[in-house]
Design an enzyme around this catalytic site. Sequence first.
Site, mmCIF file in Angstrom:
data_model
loop_
_atom_site.group_PDB
_atom_site.id
_atom_site.type_symbol
_atom_site.label_atom_id
_atom_site.label_comp_id
_atom_site.label_asym_id
_atom_site.label_seq_id
_atom_site.Cartn_x
_atom_site.Cartn_y
_atom_site.Cartn_z
ATOM 1 N N LEU A 162 0.801 -1.229 0.000
ATOM 2 C CA LEU A 162 0.000 0.000 0.000
ATOM 3 C C LEU A 162 0.829 1.273 0.000
ATOM 4 O O LEU A 162 0.300 2.373 0.108
ATOM 5 C CB LEU A 162 -0.997 0.019 1.167
ATOM 6 N N CYS A 163 2.139 1.148 -0.108
ATOM 7 C CA CYS A 163 3.023 2.308 -0.179
ATOM 8 C C CYS A 163 3.015 2.831 -1.621
ATOM 9 O O CYS A 163 3.127 2.053 -2.565
ATOM 10 C CB CYS A 163 4.425 1.872 0.238
ATOM 11 N N HIS A 164 2.867 4.132 -1.788
ATOM 12 C CA HIS A 164 2.823 4.718 -3.128
ATOM 13 C C HIS A 164 4.199 4.682 -3.799
ATOM 14 O O HIS A 164 5.199 4.973 -3.137
ATOM 15 C CB HIS A 164 2.368 6.183 -3.062
ATOM 16 N N MET A 174 8.655 6.385 4.764
ATOM 17 C CA MET A 174 8.863 4.951 4.544
ATOM 18 C C MET A 174 10.111 4.706 3.705
ATOM 19 O O MET A 174 10.847 3.746 3.946
ATOM 20 C CB MET A 174 7.634 4.312 3.897
ATOM 21 N N GLU A 175 10.361 5.561 2.744
ATOM 22 C CA GLU A 175 11.551 5.419 1.908
ATOM 23 C C GLU A 175 12.817 5.636 2.730
ATOM 24 O O GLU A 175 13.802 4.897 2.581
ATOM 25 C CB GLU A 175 11.478 6.390 0.725
ATOM 26 N N ASP A 232 25.068 -8.411 6.568
ATOM 27 C CA ASP A 232 25.375 -9.492 5.629
ATOM 28 C C ASP A 232 26.865 -9.545 5.294
ATOM 29 O O ASP A 232 27.466 -10.613 5.274
ATOM 30 C CB ASP A 232 24.564 -9.318 4.352
#
Length: 167
Positions: free
Chosen positions: A84-86, A122-123, A137
């Site tokens: 649902l993130c644009h 969010m980004e 990692d």
Amino acid sequence: MTQKNKAFEQAQFSHVDQQGKAAMVDVTDKLTTQRTAVAKGKITMSAHAFEILVNNQHKKGDVLAVARIAGIQAAKKCSDLIPLCHPLMLSKVQVDFELMGNECAVEIESMCKLSGQTGVEMEALTAVSVAALTLFDMCKAVDPSMVISDIRVVHKQGGKSGTWQAN
């Protein structure tokens, strides 16, 4: 309109439709503004792993350079990862590292910017998260007990809510 639909509209859930199904928020009518978000996080490791990182002696190469690219790429792919993130047309993504010798830690900071109708928090969070995961990692052979922590938004600017700064 049914009584159920009226109650639902009054609740004003942003990510569900009138039937309670997941839905992307409609930002069509939102104003286009300059928006910026800054996020931070940290990865803590052993003194030995930190020394190898600081001296750029990892067998896998320049782990900070790889983590920076991974973070930038992650911000650009955020809508593919978060439901649902644009999808956004980012105009700037920056990922920086601060080596914290007293803690044997690397602080990761990302800044995302655009001119658009929705925020870029969010980004910025995704950039920090993936940069931290990449560091883990690439360094796990030296220290599999590293800890990723404190991922958070520390600043946002733009949009209807204006500027916000973490304490």
